[in-house]
Every structure is written in C-alpha cells, then in structure tokens.
Design an enzyme around this catalytic site. Structure first.
Site, mmCIF file in Angstrom:
data_model
loop_
_atom_site.group_PDB
_atom_site.id
_atom_site.type_symbol
_atom_site.label_atom_id
_atom_site.label_comp_id
_atom_site.label_asym_id
_atom_site.label_seq_id
_atom_site.Cartn_x
_atom_site.Cartn_y
_atom_site.Cartn_z
ATOM 1 N NE ARG A 51 -2.588 -0.504 3.206
ATOM 2 C CZ ARG A 51 -3.254 -0.913 4.274
ATOM 3 N NH1 ARG A 51 -4.540 -0.736 4.332
ATOM 4 N NH2 ARG A 51 -2.648 -1.507 5.275
ATOM 5 C CE LYS A 148 0.947 -21.044 11.651
ATOM 6 N NZ LYS A 148 1.740 -20.224 12.576
ATOM 7 C CG ASP A 177 3.662 -26.339 8.166
ATOM 8 O OD1 ASP A 177 4.776 -26.123 8.670
ATOM 9 O OD2 ASP A 177 2.702 -26.758 8.840
ATOM 10 C CG HIS A 178 8.270 -22.088 8.769
ATOM 11 N ND1 HIS A 178 7.197 -21.791 9.547
ATOM 12 C CD2 HIS A 178 9.327 -22.143 9.605
ATOM 13 C CE1 HIS A 178 7.589 -21.677 10.810
ATOM 14 N NE2 HIS A 178 8.893 -21.893 10.869
ATOM 15 C CD GLU A 216 8.335 -20.851 19.268
ATOM 16 O OE1 GLU A 216 8.847 -20.041 18.486
ATOM 17 O OE2 GLU A 216 7.104 -20.970 19.437
ATOM 18 C CG ASP A 235 1.164 -19.893 16.453
ATOM 19 O OD1 ASP A 235 1.058 -19.305 15.362
ATOM 20 O OD2 ASP A 235 2.215 -19.870 17.135
ATOM 21 C CG HIS A 240 4.529 -25.332 12.423
ATOM 22 N ND1 HIS A 240 4.387 -25.052 11.087
ATOM 23 C CD2 HIS A 240 4.607 -24.129 13.041
ATOM 24 C CE1 HIS A 240 4.394 -23.729 10.919
ATOM 25 N NE2 HIS A 240 4.517 -23.156 12.089
ATOM 26 C CE LYS A 336 4.716 -18.614 20.544
ATOM 27 N NZ LYS A 336 5.480 -18.696 19.296
HETATM 28 C C1 BG6 Z 1 5.233 -19.832 13.413
HETATM 29 C C2 BG6 Z 1 4.390 -19.496 14.614
HETATM 30 O O1 BG6 Z 1 4.462 -20.475 12.438
HETATM 31 O O2 BG6 Z 1 6.305 -20.678 13.812
HETATM 32 C C3 BG6 Z 1 5.226 -18.840 15.695
HETATM 33 O O3 BG6 Z 1 3.335 -18.625 14.233
HETATM 34 C C4 BG6 Z 1 6.435 -19.677 16.016
HETATM 35 O O4 BG6 Z 1 4.449 -18.599 16.863
HETATM 36 C C5 BG6 Z 1 7.172 -20.092 14.744
HETATM 37 O O5 BG6 Z 1 7.282 -18.920 16.862
HETATM 38 C C6 BG6 Z 1 8.265 -21.112 15.070
HETATM 39 O O6 BG6 Z 1 9.052 -21.333 13.926
HETATM 40 P P1 BG6 Z 1 10.572 -21.760 14.039
HETATM 41 O O7 BG6 Z 1 11.000 -22.014 12.633
HETATM 42 O O8 BG6 Z 1 11.292 -20.616 14.685
HETATM 43 O O9 BG6 Z 1 10.599 -22.978 14.910
#
Ligand code: BG6
Length: 489
Positions: A51, A148, A177-178, A216, A235, A240, A336
C-alpha cells in the site's frame, strides 16, 4: 561437501505485502541467499507490491536494510547485495481497489514463471485472486503462495479454499508450512525410505511411543493481537506438529511425488482419533519476577487481556487408529517461554523382551532422536558394555550424526526453510506444501478439541518462564509409565 545448485527457470515473483515483516525477515533474505548460491538466474525479478507510496529506489533501500539486519554477516557480500537489489521493483497497489494493477500488469514479462506470494491477511486473499484474474495478470500456469494461518477452524479454511478455487486450481496453490522446508524434516523421509534399517521397526510392535517437542524461549510479545485469538493449538499443533506427526506415521508413498506423499499424509490425519479432555494439558506463562535481572510480563500482560484463557503451551496425547500404530501414542507438546529453544522428534523403541544381563542391568530403550533445531541432526542411543574391567555393566551411548559435521568440514550450508520452499514454487514442486484437503482434515481433527475446552470453560495452568511447562504435563506421561525427554538447547 559442496551443495549442488541447479538454477531455476527465470521468474517474476510478486510479493503482496512486500513491506511487511515476513518479507523483510524471511522472504527477501531467503531470496538473496539463493541468489548468492547461484540458484537465481540473471533474468529473475522480484516485484514487491504494497500500500505504501514508494519507488524502486525506496524499496531497494528498505530491502538493503532488511538484508543487513537478517542475513548473517558472513553472507553479506556488498557486490552481490548490489546486484540482487537491482532485481527488485516496487508497485504501490490497492488490494481492494483498482489502484496499481495496470502498473503491475505492465511490469510482468511473457515467457517466465509467474508466482504471486500472498504475504497479507487472509481476508485479502479473495480480492487479490480476483484482481489478478480480472486484470489478466495471472494465467493457468501462474502460481500463488499462501501463508498460515490458513483459517482458524474448518469452516474458515473451507471458505479460503473456496475463494482461491474460484480463480486457481489446486496445482497452482502453494500453502506454506515452513516446518516442511526444514532440512531435517525432509531428511526424515530420506532416513525412513532410503534405508532398510528403520522401516521394519517403524510400527507399534517395536515403537513404544513417539514424542514431538517444539519448545521456544520467546514469548508472544509484539504478536499478542494475533496470538491471543489463536493459541498454541491453532498456531503450532494444527500445522507444524501435525505435519511432523504425518511424516513419522505415514506409509511409504509409491513415489516421492507431490500427490503420492500428500495422499499418505492425509490418511494419517484422517486416522487421528478424537482427543479426550484428560489427554490434554494447556498452560499459560506467568510473569517473571526481577530477581536481580529484568522482570518479564505474564502472557496476559503480553497480550493485554487479563481474562485471557488462551494457551501459550499445550501437550497432548494423539493416537493414530490404523494397523501400523495401534497402541503407540504420539505425545505432542509445544510452548513459548520454555527452558530452551529446541525442536525434536523422539522415536522411543520398546525394551528388549528379555534381559540376559539381569535385573540391575535392565535394558533402557533405544531412542532415535531427530533434531530439527538447533544443531540439526540425528542421534540413536544404543546400549553397550561400559568400558573397563567392571564386568558386564551396560550403558547407553549416542550414535550421533550432526548434519553439519557429517556433511563437510565447516558444515554444508543448510538453506533456511523459506528459501528452499520459494525455489520449489518456482520449480513447480508441491511436495512440501499442504494440499487443501490436508488442511481441512487437520482442522476437522482440531475443531472438536478446541470446542471441548471452550465449552467446559477450562483455564490453562500457569507455568514459570524458563521451565518445561506446567506440572500437569509431566503427569500426562507419568500416568502411562513414561517420561518426557528433557528440554535442552
Ligand atoms: C510460526 C508461529 O508459524 O512458527 C510462531 O506462528 C512460532 O508462533 C514459529 O514462533 C516457530 O518457527 P521456528 O521455525 O522458529 O521454529
């Protein structure tokens, strides 16, 4: 060992949301690293659309600053950065109106791969898809990439799928989905399906249980508005951890081919049993008192919602109801502000049926631990005789394989999940992307779990930052005569 790099075809990649956080942190640095590795052909072009009013020079300055911040110093090559930035263009666009679309069309070239990255709120997916078509920018060969959260329940995921399906067919849609782009995750398939060693043992007869942990250390500060409506279940688990579970539990696909792999994953999701309330523990982190250091806010303070019942931690016991896994639970946990940042899958094998070494030397289980991060690799613990003259005493030792150590003197350069996945989009390979029916099946399993705790009015248990999560989560395994692996960095 030097990584083989095969350049992809020339492309125009349009990033909607090109000034956003994901573009700055992940997409642009990932593309730059692929450029540096020689995978991006000279004709490749990246067009950011957002934008803000900006020109190419302004965007290049913004991108340059992102690379300086998010690319490791060892990869910051001034000449390469300059050449990479030359490939960037910028268009000011109105996703819900008509502004900028003609300019975007004018920039697109014929005869190259066209990919459109929707790095924007899902509520804009429909508008973007519609305008890409009405302006004749996308065609039957174009690809779109979506991030996502893909919905927040089955109904919203279906609605998103339907909106995209109006203009694109499934072969054109790349749902990211990384976790699927992480090196170890793909290695999991190689280890399972390219070795005869594990597959005969990969079932309920030999596997006692599986633990999947994604821990995390960060809290949700800064993302509170999104996270408080989501929670760890939506999330992390629904996508994942579910994907990791699928790769462990699935049957061998007939070929390493997108639909063959995804068909097998889908069968696993559909075989997941509903999870009863007693098999779920939810937690929310407490504040951290100063104690000499800096005090940290509680989850509720982080999300600015004193009444929040959203979980920042969840542990649950999942069961896959099929022949292979009958009786082998899959324990999943993620949270977390835990003790360490670590993602790991542990396949815990059964004990030997009879110990010839006597009671005291009772057998400890073999464990295959697959580390996703940090220090990606695998570790198989096996029992051996304790060295020395002390008689037949047993001890377990790790057969440790760190990918970095195993693959080269300084470790082979392992690409980040995003850079690999974006290159797969350009190559037209959907293996590591979620298919629409997979996402819907995952929500169909998740929805009743969430509805259950919502209707019961359950509150998450408190846990201390830096701990392993709520005490009750320990019980989830203790009552089955098992215990969690330690969360270690
Ligand atoms: C994301 C979540 O998809 O993955 C986050 O939305 C999370 O909350 C993150 O922190 C974790 O990814 P990675 O690659 O750091 O383990």
């Amino acid at each position: 060992m030097v990584a083989r790099v095969i350049p992809v075809d020339p492309f125009d990649l349009v990033i909607f949301g090109g000034t956003g956080d994901l573009a700055k942190r992940k997409i642009l640095p990932g593309l730059y690293r692929r450029f540096l590795a020689g995978q991006m052909p000279p004709e490749a072009r990246i067009i950011a659309a957002a934008r803000s009013e900006m020109d190419d020079a302004g965007y290049r300055a913004l991108a340059g600053a992102s690379l300086a911040e998010f690319v490791s110093k060892s990869k910051q090559d001034e000449k390469a950065i300059g050449e990479f930035l030359e490939r960037l263009h910028y268009v000011t666009i109105d996703a819900t109106g008509e502004g900028g679309w003609k300019a975007l069309k004018g920039l697109m070239r014929k005869g190259v791969v066209r990919a459109f990255y929707f790095s924007v709120a899902p509520s804009l997916f429909g508008d973007l898809a519609e305008r890409l078509h009405s302006h004749g920018i996308a065609d039957g060969e174009s690809r779109i990439v979506v991030e996502k959260p893909f919905g927040r329940d089955l109904a919203s995921a279906r609605a998103l799928n339907a909106v995209l399906a109006e203009h694109f067919n499934e072969e054109q849609i790349y749902r990211i989905d990384h976790y699927l782009g992480k090196e170890t995750v793909q290695n999991l398939m190689a280890v399972r399906f390219a070795n005869v060693l594990f597959e005969p043992l990969w079932n309920a007869q030999y596997v006692d249980h599986v633990q999947i942990t994604v821990a995390e250390t960060v809290g949700v500060g800064g993302r509170g508005a999104y996270y408080d409506k989501s929670g760890a279940m939506r999330d992390m688990i629904q996508n994942h951890l579910m994907q990791l579970l699928c790769l462990i539990a699935m049957e061998p696909p007939y070929h390493f081919e997108p639909n063959a792999v995804r068909d097998e994953k889908l069968k696993v999701i559909r075989a997941l049993e509903p999870v009863p309330a007693e098999d779920i523990v939810r937690g929310q982190y407490r504040a951290k008192p100063a104690n000499g250091g800096a005090a940290e806010p509680s989850y509720a303070e982080d999300v600015d919602n004193p009444q929040s019942r959203t979980e920042s931690y969840i542990a649950l016991k999942a069961r896959v109801a099929n022949w292979r896994w009958q009786g082998t639970p899959f324990y999943l946990r993620t949270g977390k502000k835990l003790r360490a940042r670590t993602s790991e899958i542990a396949i815990v094998f059964k004990e030997a049926p009879h110990s010839i070494f006597g009671e005291e030397e009772s057998w400890r289980a073999n464990i295959l631990a697959i580390r996703l991060q940090p220090n990606e690799g695998m570790n198989l613990s096996v029992m051996i005789k304790e060295p020395g003259p002390g008689g037949m005493r047993l001890t377990d030792v790790p057969l440790d394989m760190s990918f970095a150590d195993a693959l080269g003197e300084d470790g082979m350069d392992i690409p980040d999940a995003y850079e690999r996945l974006i290159m797969d989009v350009i190559r037209g390979n959907q293996t590591l992307f979620m298919r629409g029916d997979e996402v819907e099946a995952a929500w169909a399993w998740t929805d009743p779990i969430i509805e259950g705790w919502e209707s019961r009015g359950d509150r998450p248990k408190g846990y201390d930052p830096g701990s392993s999560g709520p005490e009750d989560a320990l019980m989830l395994l203790h009552r089955d005569g098992r215990r969690w692996r330690e969360i270690r960095g």
